[in-house]
Design a protein around this motif. Sequence first.
Motif, PDB file in Angstrom:
ATOM      1  N   GLU A 162      -8.106   2.479  10.309  1.00 16.42           N
ATOM      2  CA  GLU A 162      -8.054   2.032  11.697  1.00 16.42           C
ATOM      3  C   GLU A 162      -7.449   0.636  11.664  1.00 16.42           C
ATOM      4  OE1 GLU A 162     -11.690   2.441  14.047  1.00 16.42           O
ATOM      5  OE2 GLU A 162     -12.466   3.703  12.439  1.00 16.42           O
ATOM      6  N   ALA A 163      -6.354   0.444  12.378  1.00 12.33           N
ATOM      7  CA  ALA A 163      -5.663  -0.843  12.363  1.00 12.33           C
ATOM      8  C   ALA A 163      -5.658  -1.431  13.775  1.00 12.33           C
ATOM      9  CB  ALA A 163      -4.238  -0.669  11.865  1.00 12.33           C
ATOM     10  N   TYR A 164      -6.277  -2.599  13.921  1.00 15.23           N
ATOM     11  CA  TYR A 164      -6.317  -3.316  15.194  1.00 15.23           C
ATOM     12  C   TYR A 164      -5.311  -4.464  15.089  1.00 15.23           C
ATOM     13  CZ  TYR A 164     -10.590  -0.664  15.952  1.00 15.23           C
ATOM     14  OH  TYR A 164     -11.507   0.353  16.100  1.00 15.23           O
ATOM     15  N   ILE A 165      -4.169  -4.300  15.760  1.00 14.75           N
ATOM     16  CA  ILE A 165      -3.068  -5.241  15.591  1.00 14.75           C
ATOM     17  C   ILE A 165      -3.333  -6.535  16.359  1.00 14.75           C
ATOM     18  CG2 ILE A 165      -0.582  -5.552  15.720  1.00 14.75           C
ATOM     19  CD1 ILE A 165      -1.551  -3.190  13.965  1.00 14.75           C
ATOM     20  N   ASP A 166      -3.269  -7.638  15.633  1.00 14.61           N
ATOM     21  CA  ASP A 166      -3.485  -8.949  16.261  1.00 14.61           C
ATOM     22  C   ASP A 166      -2.162  -9.536  16.724  1.00 14.61           C
ATOM     23  OD1 ASP A 166      -4.787 -11.341  17.017  1.00 14.61           O
ATOM     24  OD2 ASP A 166      -4.143 -12.267  15.142  1.00 14.61           O
ATOM     25  N   SER A 167      -1.173  -9.585  15.825  1.00 20.20           N
ATOM     26  CA  SER A 167       0.119 -10.148  16.217  1.00 20.20           C
ATOM     27  C   SER A 167       1.221  -9.664  15.283  1.00 20.20           C
ATOM     28  CB  SER A 167       0.070 -11.677  16.205  1.00 20.20           C
ATOM     29  OG  SER A 167      -0.195 -12.158  14.895  1.00 20.20           O
ATOM     30  N   VAL A 168       2.436  -9.768  15.787  1.00 21.96           N
ATOM     31  CA  VAL A 168       3.628  -9.441  15.001  1.00 21.96           C
ATOM     32  C   VAL A 168       4.484 -10.696  14.925  1.00 21.96           C
ATOM     33  CG1 VAL A 168       5.729  -8.040  14.874  1.00 21.96           C
ATOM     34  CG2 VAL A 168       3.594  -7.031  15.731  1.00 21.96           C
ATOM     35  N   CYS A 169       4.908 -11.054  13.728  1.00 21.89           N
ATOM     36  CA  CYS A 169       5.701 -12.279  13.548  1.00 21.89           C
ATOM     37  C   CYS A 169       7.025 -11.979  12.861  1.00 21.89           C
ATOM     38  CB  CYS A 169       4.936 -13.307  12.722  1.00 21.89           C
ATOM     39  SG  CYS A 169       3.433 -13.924  13.526  1.00 21.89           S
ATOM     40  N   GLU A 170       8.050 -12.641  13.344  1.00 24.43           N
ATOM     41  CA  GLU A 170       9.375 -12.537  12.751  1.00 24.43           C
ATOM     42  C   GLU A 170       9.545 -13.678  11.752  1.00 24.43           C
ATOM     43  OE1 GLU A 170      13.266 -11.352  15.014  1.00 24.43           O
ATOM     44  OE2 GLU A 170      12.997 -13.518  15.173  1.00 24.43           O
ATOM     45  N   VAL A 199      -3.967  -0.182  18.755  1.00 25.65           N
ATOM     46  CA  VAL A 199      -4.970   0.335  17.824  1.00 25.65           C
ATOM     47  C   VAL A 199      -4.401   1.614  17.212  1.00 25.65           C
ATOM     48  CG1 VAL A 199      -7.303   1.216  17.522  1.00 25.65           C
ATOM     49  CG2 VAL A 199      -6.873  -0.626  19.179  1.00 25.65           C
ATOM     50  N   LEU A 200      -4.278   1.603  15.895  1.00 27.99           N
ATOM     51  CA  LEU A 200      -3.692   2.748  15.200  1.00 27.99           C
ATOM     52  C   LEU A 200      -4.741   3.441  14.348  1.00 27.99           C
ATOM     53  CD1 LEU A 200      -0.435   1.053  13.826  1.00 27.99           C
ATOM     54  CD2 LEU A 200      -0.759   2.149  16.054  1.00 27.99           C
ATOM     55  N   GLU A 201      -4.633   4.755  14.276  1.00 26.53           N
ATOM     56  CA  GLU A 201      -5.471   5.538  13.371  1.00 26.53           C
ATOM     57  C   GLU A 201      -4.569   6.467  12.571  1.00 26.53           C
ATOM     58  OE1 GLU A 201      -8.633   7.586  15.294  1.00 26.53           O
ATOM     59  OE2 GLU A 201      -9.486   5.789  16.229  1.00 26.53           O
ATOM     60  N   PHE A 202      -4.684   6.394  11.258  1.00 28.34           N
ATOM     61  CA  PHE A 202      -3.855   7.245  10.400  1.00 28.34           C
ATOM     62  C   PHE A 202      -4.542   7.382   9.052  1.00 28.34           C
ATOM     63  CE2 PHE A 202      -2.502   2.851  10.007  1.00 28.34           C
ATOM     64  CZ  PHE A 202      -2.337   2.655   8.640  1.00 28.34           C
ATOM     65  N   TYR A 208       0.827  -1.211   0.000  1.00 27.78           N
ATOM     66  CA  TYR A 208       0.000   0.000   0.000  1.00 27.78           C
ATOM     67  C   TYR A 208       0.857   1.255   0.000  1.00 27.78           C
ATOM     68  CZ  TYR A 208      -4.272  -2.677   1.080  1.00 27.78           C
ATOM     69  OH  TYR A 208      -5.354  -3.536   1.045  1.00 27.78           O
ATOM     70  N   GLY A 209       2.151   1.083  -0.199  1.00 26.81           N
ATOM     71  CA  GLY A 209       3.055   2.222  -0.252  1.00 26.81           C
ATOM     72  C   GLY A 209       3.928   2.342   0.981  1.00 26.81           C
ATOM     73  N   GLU A 210       4.983   3.120   0.856  1.00 27.97           N
ATOM     74  CA  GLU A 210       5.945   3.297   1.939  1.00 27.97           C
ATOM     75  C   GLU A 210       5.312   3.929   3.169  1.00 27.97           C
ATOM     76  OE1 GLU A 210      10.290   5.482   2.729  1.00 27.97           O
ATOM     77  OE2 GLU A 210       9.273   5.663   0.775  1.00 27.97           O
ATOM     78  N   ALA A 211       4.455   4.926   2.971  1.00 27.45           N
ATOM     79  CA  ALA A 211       3.837   5.627   4.101  1.00 27.45           C
ATOM     80  C   ALA A 211       2.979   4.681   4.926  1.00 27.45           C
ATOM     81  CB  ALA A 211       3.002   6.799   3.597  1.00 27.45           C
ATOM     82  N   PHE A 212       2.293   3.752   4.254  1.00 23.73           N
ATOM     83  CA  PHE A 212       1.440   2.801   4.961  1.00 23.73           C
ATOM     84  C   PHE A 212       2.290   1.882   5.835  1.00 23.73           C
ATOM     85  CE2 PHE A 212      -0.884  -1.141   5.491  1.00 23.73           C
ATOM     86  CZ  PHE A 212      -2.183  -0.714   5.761  1.00 23.73           C
TER      87      PHE A 212
END
Length: 424
Positions: free
Chosen positions: A186-194, A157-160, A141-145
């Motif tokens: 609005e982004a509701y983060i579930d998990s971060v994976c390496e 929870v992120l809003e941008f 979705y682009g670098e900014a996203f």
Amino acid sequence: MKRRSVLILTGLTAALMLTACGSDNSETTETEAAAVTEAETEAEEGLEAITPSDYLVENASDYITVGDLEGLEVTQYTYEITDETVQEEIEYELDLYSEETTVDRAAESGDVIYLTLISTVEGSDESYSEDTYFYLGDEEYGEAFDDALIGASAADVLEFNITFSEDAAEELLIDETWAGETVNFEAYIDSVCEISAPEYDDDFVAENTDYSTTEEYEEALRAQLEEEYEEYSYADVLEALITAALDECEISEIPDDLYESCYEENVESYAFFLDTTDEEEMLEELEMTQEEFDAEVEDLAARRLLISYICEANDIEVTEEDYVAYVEEYAEYYGYESAADFEADMLRSYLVWSLYESQATEILYNSADITTESYDEMVLTDEEAEFLDEEELDEEELDEEELDEETEEELTEEDDTANEDETE
């Protein structure tokens, strides 16, 4: 449909050309007779009896007037397999063996982040929600996203918002309606994976391939890619030949039964991957009008009228044994347990027509006037060239505007400095 899309015309043709050549022999050996008997047995056990010629349009010349199909002029593009091409394929294979590990830290570039994303175009009352994931750094979705998501942790929870350029849909994997718009997220983060990718060395090759060293593997991979790209090249030129041949034709009428069978096949093809047989839902999912759908059906019917004409004019015959052998071969190639399962997924009509088309296009190919050209040096159409010229012109104008602005700023600064000196 994913399986069906893999069976592009070239894949079908490459295998069938052997069958087509073999069918011309008038003498039958004991081995061939045994193969025929075996094929008939397989048909009785797994596939329903079939008469392939029933699918062709009888007396096709009553519906289509065909011009001269000898010496059709087309371009066949060739592809060079470079070291970079091989390396990209290796990286793709390594990705398949990569492992994801959930981590309790902020997301970094290179991680994959799972989330629920709600998007709303600014000024719209409608929002779209989806459970999805992004590989940070791929910039889908682009670098900014990606930058907005980097640093986020599970449960955040992120809003941008992001304003996309007018041509963003051509460069990014965004919804077309976002181009030129500001979209609120609005982004509701579930998990971060390496992601942990295996090391590419002789041990990896020996453990996961049929080769012992990276050198052996890369040599075999290059040969495989060269074969695949030759098939792509052949598929492209066959499609070009069909288009060129249709340009030489005039269709007076499409038989009702042909139109209906093409319509039904088109519906079933889309239903395969859309998981719906409701035509209204289908068109909505495809963002297609009924008129556009009907046009696809007419194009398919025209194509099959042409194939029927070529087969009739050249006495092309496909027997039940040819068909059974063909289905068995591809069922095994694509990992199906039975030919019947493969046929059910692919649609019998599609397979029969593909078999006939492979032989009809071979005739066109053998008589065509083909110019070979490297894909990297392909000639642009007038429209493409004009578009690129306009883009270059726009860039030049933009550069000139920026230069004018810089010059104006410099002159303003010089005037200000001169005024200050005079005041002193």
